[in-house]
Design an enzyme around this catalytic site. Structure first.
Site, mmCIF file in Angstrom:
data_model
loop_
_atom_site.group_PDB
_atom_site.id
_atom_site.type_symbol
_atom_site.label_atom_id
_atom_site.label_comp_id
_atom_site.label_asym_id
_atom_site.label_seq_id
_atom_site.Cartn_x
_atom_site.Cartn_y
_atom_site.Cartn_z
ATOM 1 N N GLU A 291 -0.106 -2.756 2.633
ATOM 2 C CA GLU A 291 1.212 -2.120 2.690
ATOM 3 C C GLU A 291 1.527 -1.618 4.095
ATOM 4 O OE1 GLU A 291 1.463 0.934 -0.341
ATOM 5 O OE2 GLU A 291 1.489 -0.536 -1.959
ATOM 6 N N GLU B 154 0.290 -5.537 -6.380
ATOM 7 C CA GLU B 154 -0.065 -4.159 -6.761
ATOM 8 C C GLU B 154 1.144 -3.476 -7.379
ATOM 9 O OE1 GLU B 154 -2.176 -1.542 -3.810
ATOM 10 O OE2 GLU B 154 -0.708 -0.058 -4.515
HETATM 11 C C1 DCB Z 1 -0.037 2.443 -2.547
HETATM 12 C C2 DCB Z 1 -1.386 2.061 -1.964
HETATM 13 C C3 DCB Z 1 -2.552 2.521 -2.813
HETATM 14 C C4 DCB Z 1 -2.206 3.824 -3.455
HETATM 15 C C5 DCB Z 1 -1.095 3.528 -4.435
HETATM 16 C C6 DCB Z 1 -0.561 4.771 -5.140
HETATM 17 O O1 DCB Z 1 0.488 3.485 -1.750
HETATM 18 F F1 DCB Z 1 -1.511 0.735 -1.699
HETATM 19 O O2 DCB Z 1 -3.699 2.590 -2.013
HETATM 20 O O3 DCB Z 1 -3.315 4.346 -4.160
HETATM 21 O O4 DCB Z 1 -0.008 2.839 -3.851
HETATM 22 O O5 DCB Z 1 -0.085 5.698 -4.220
HETATM 23 C C7 DCB Z 1 -3.621 5.702 -3.961
HETATM 24 C C8 DCB Z 1 -4.651 6.083 -4.995
HETATM 25 C C9 DCB Z 1 -5.120 7.482 -4.741
HETATM 26 C C10 DCB Z 1 -5.594 7.612 -3.297
HETATM 27 C C11 DCB Z 1 -4.518 7.155 -2.354
HETATM 28 C C12 DCB Z 1 -4.973 7.146 -0.886
HETATM 29 O O6 DCB Z 1 -4.111 5.917 -6.284
HETATM 30 O O7 DCB Z 1 -6.188 7.792 -5.620
HETATM 31 O O8 DCB Z 1 -5.895 8.976 -3.040
HETATM 32 O O9 DCB Z 1 -4.143 5.826 -2.658
HETATM 33 O O10 DCB Z 1 -6.035 6.285 -0.702
HETATM 34 C C13 DCB Z 1 1.858 3.785 -1.749
HETATM 35 C C14 DCB Z 1 2.802 2.983 -2.348
HETATM 36 C C15 DCB Z 1 4.161 3.271 -2.262
HETATM 37 C C16 DCB Z 1 4.574 4.388 -1.577
HETATM 38 C C17 DCB Z 1 3.640 5.242 -0.974
HETATM 39 C C18 DCB Z 1 2.281 4.936 -1.074
HETATM 40 N N1 DCB Z 1 5.946 4.692 -1.486
HETATM 41 N N2 DCB Z 1 1.326 5.822 -0.453
HETATM 42 O O11 DCB Z 1 6.774 3.963 -1.992
HETATM 43 O O12 DCB Z 1 6.301 5.761 -0.891
HETATM 44 O O13 DCB Z 1 1.748 6.704 0.306
HETATM 45 O O14 DCB Z 1 0.104 5.725 -0.661
#
Ligand code: DCB
Length: 304
Positions: A140, A229
């Site tokens: 991402e 994802e």
């Molecule tokens: C994505 C990432 C993924 C993340 C998930 C949920 O991030 F590819 O790595 O997973 O979506 O946020 C989370 C885990 C947590 C962990 C965190 C950091 O579920 O347990 O603590 O990663 O490693 C996204 C997707 C979309 C957006 C933001 C994020 N968005 N983000 O649209 O704003 O900031 O992580």
């Protein structure tokens, strides 16, 4: 719709034709399965028995999320051992394996260009004779400074030839700016390689009609899309779960024959995790499934 289960031995090498995946004899292919959580944290759920249980629920793909930062590949090369093992276990079950270079807080894929080049050169050499391996070169890309034309596209143009050199026919998934949401921007200025797909990532509690419109626009422009994802939660991996919103998304994916992987196969205490805390890695069953896990596993066989 109920699909019969088919894996690598049936479909073989995949190809992108128009905007969808087809197999070596031209049959249409939709892959559905789970994504691991970060391999530096949850390798125990990306192993033989655990992956097999998703296959028994209907999965024909498994995505292996190798974080670059947060204790992942960049500072901990030993994670490769678990990644290779997860790919091997996935292939052993006749399922497709996605090797995901999971950039996140390292917003710009160009920031670890050299490491990515070495990694993809090595891994595509290692799996050069395996039609079941799919390469996802940047999870991402994000941040206001990170654009398709200046960052992500140049990165893809440098990395893909290394993969192609070793494994000329493999499918390569390319992330899009804005957390793999701006698929329309990639579609308007596409890469000139064959067998490329752009990734669409969504979280049902945060993303809805607006993102689906972007995706439709991208498809209309001829871009092949892979939802490598998605989660039933909000974008932070928690909150909800949002199952009605997930239904709308899965119907949309199904209608467009878009393949998908769900985040995530782990027992982390967050709603997007498919397993409840303390699930036994090698022997989890229905009783260990979270609300999200119950929902997603019931959708893996293509029953919408
Ligand atoms: C994505 C990432 C993924 C993340 C998930 C949920 O991030 F590819 O790595 O997973 O979506 O946020 C989370 C885990 C947590 C962990 C965190 C950091 O579920 O347990 O603590 O990663 O490693 C996204 C997707 C979309 C957006 C933001 C994020 N968005 N983000 O649209 O704003 O900031 O992580």
């Amino acid at each position: 719709m109920i699909d019969e289960w088919h894996g690598v031995s049936y479909h073989g090498n995949l190809e992108v034709s128009d905007v969808n995946l087809i197999d070596q004899v031209g049959r249409s292919v939709v892959l559905r399965g789970m994504s691991s959580h970060g391999m530096q944290w949850y390798p125990q759920f990306a192993r033989c028995e655990s992956i097999l249980t998703t296959k028994q629920a209907g999965a024909n793909v498994f995505r292996i999320a190798m974080y670059t930062e947060e204790g992942g590949y960049l500072t901990n090369r030993a994670v490769i051992k678990d990644v290779i093992r997860a790919v091997d276990d996935t292939l052993m079950h006749d399922m497709y394996a996605i090797v995901d270079w999971h950039i996140l807080y390292d917003n710009d894929p160009l920031s670890h260009m050299k490491e990515a080049r070495i990694f993809f050169d090595n891994i595509s050499k290692h799996y050069k004779d395996s039609p079941g391996v799919i390469y996802e070169i940047c999870n991402e890309p994000n941040g206001t400074e990170v654009t398709w034309s200046k960052n992500v596209k140049p990165y893809a143009q440098k990395i893909i030839p290394y993969i192609r050199n070793n494994s000329p026919d493999s499918i390569v998934l390319v992330g899009c700016p804005n957390w793999s949401q701006d698929v329309d921007i990639c579609a308007a200025d596409p890469l000139e390689f064959d067998n490329i797909m752009y990734t669409l990532h969504f979280y049902a509690g945060t993303h809805g009609d607006e993102l689906r419109s972007k995706c439709k626009k991208a498809i209309e422009m001829g871009a092949p899309i892979f939802a490598s994802e998605w989660g039933t939660s909000a974008a932070d991996g928690n909150g909800g779960v949002f199952l009605n919103e997930s239904d709308v998304w899965l119907n949309f994916l199904d209608k467009h024959h878009i393949s998908w992987c769900n985040w995530s196969l782990a027992d982390r205490d967050e709603t997007s995790a498919a397993l409840l805390p303390s699930a036994p890695p090698d022997s989890w069953t229905e009783t260990n499934l979270s609300q999200s896990g119950q929902y997603v596993l019931s959708k893996l066989s293509g029953i919408i």
